[in-house]
Design an enzyme around this catalytic site. Sequence first.
Site, PDB file in Angstrom:
ATOM      1  N   GLY A  59       1.126  -6.797   3.087  1.00  0.00           N
ATOM      2  CA  GLY A  59       2.066  -7.319   2.780  1.00  0.00           C
ATOM      3  C   GLY A  59       1.714  -9.018   3.507  1.00  0.00           C
ATOM      4  O   GLY A  59       1.901  -8.449   4.472  1.00  0.00           O
ATOM      5  N   CYS A  86      -0.661  -1.772   7.989  1.00  0.00           N
ATOM      6  CA  CYS A  86      -0.505  -3.233   8.293  1.00  0.00           C
ATOM      7  C   CYS A  86       0.906  -3.835   8.135  1.00  0.00           C
ATOM      8  O   CYS A  86       1.989  -2.727   8.557  1.00  0.00           O
ATOM      9  CB  CYS A  86      -1.571  -4.539   7.629  1.00  0.00           C
TER      10      CYS A  86
END
Length: 521
Positions: A59, A86
Amino acid sequence: MTQPEHQRLLIIDFGSQVTQLIARRLRELNVFSEILPFNKVTDETLREMAPQAVILSGGPASVTETGSPRAPQALFDMGVPVLGICYGQQTMMEQLGGKVESGHHREFGRAYVEPAEGHGKDGIFSGLFDSGREEVWMSHGDRVTRLAPGFAVIGTSPNAPYAIVGDAERQFYAVQFHPEVHHTPNGKRLLENFVRLAGFTGDWTMGAYRDEAIRKIREQVGDEKVICGLSGGVDSSVAAVLIHEAIGDQLTCVFVDHGLLRQGEAEEVVSMFRDTYNIPLIHADESELFLSALEGVSDPEVKRKTIGKLFIDVFQKHAAAVGGAKFLAQGTLYPDVIESVSFAGGPSVTIKSHHNVGGLPEKMGLKLVEPLRELFKDEVRALGRELGLPEKFIGRHPFPGPGLAIRCPGEITREKLEILRRADAVYIDQIRRHGLYDEIWQAFVAILPVRTVGVMGDGRTYDFACALRAVTSVDGMTADYYPFSHAFLGETATRIINEVKGINRVTYDITSKPPGTIEWE
Ligand code: XMP
């Protein structure tokens, strides 16, 4: 949200532009997954869904910012395997007692990950690192600087000491890179290892899907009548045939000709449905209505919204004519659903308003039947084959709901549409003649809002320029331009200019997606 028949995995979306690719890769592994935006996942949702594993997406936010998104804390007490990607890795570390730092470690692009000391070739690494290291795609600004208790480093890269971390006991894994993108060539293997560790058997197949979809349609619809918006594209055609198989003549199809179709399209679609399938079909010629509403409109979003609104009006009219239809069927696909959810509640940015999702049922008093809501495009094609649709139809390039309107940047005029139609027909004919149609995901002409000077014979011309577009893609989410030979391009340009009055210049669009989109608007 109701798929108790399958093992299911929940993907919590933190707004990455590639979240859908996680679902995509999982489908390839015959694993059913659902994506929900982070702010729609409460402790209660988790209990109700009872996913067998959870993946936290990437994000754009930074976990170091106050108010940045988090996974529901209850997730980590459910006893199910979790994989953070991530941003998902970072929030996982932060929420479980580790530390993330911002700013100084931006890393975008290719990197190589190696197993950390003592970590070998089984579990999450099964089948990986045969050559000692794996190429991965990094795209992050922050990074983990202290692991949460219970975690160990299991893979590192020169710039990402915590490239892969894990707590094998709880089956919590987290990676700094994106295993879901094509640029991480063996990323799918990593996802496969994760789902196998989580006990997924791969029970999501097209045959099972078809039977289940038919049963669900019957259950949902009962004896009521259904109308189905047919565009002639693969999605609505497959939806219509599937629903017809489920409920027979309770289904009436409505084909709206908005005056923005390709050459010969209306006739082709109508004859296929009436002649081949004997499915009741209303052919609604509403081109005047749409084209006059679009007069003077050049903004792409206004075009899309105008067309979307008129579709509702036209459907309303024909729903009444069908005499008490209670349901509207649509060929809405999974990517449309996810994007629309994101518009409303999630963090990802609106790129385009797709016209076939959202808003319809309230305004029309019709309930939606959307049997393809869980499928990607190529899965719809597989379902179409399963249903015996002619290959010629299944293999058709996608065509957008707003039709030629979004291939005519700037103001739409009837003159431009006619020129566009003719140029497009020549271009597609060229592609077919050269046997390239099936290699290409989508090809079309866009007529440009500019006239250019040319010379033909001994005379000056001042006509429109056009752009040819042809892309390869797996799911329309990312795309590359098709590498036609110069000879093909030259021959096509010559044919278009010779055969289509009104065009005197042809260009080829070599933009990939991203940064471009497939359509011009
Ligand atoms: P873009 O232009 O967003 O297109 O890269 C991705 C794919 O979606 C199709 N498309 C649409 N399909 N309604 C549809 O049913 C729409 O409003 C719409 N807009 C784009 C496009 O043709 C490509 O295949």
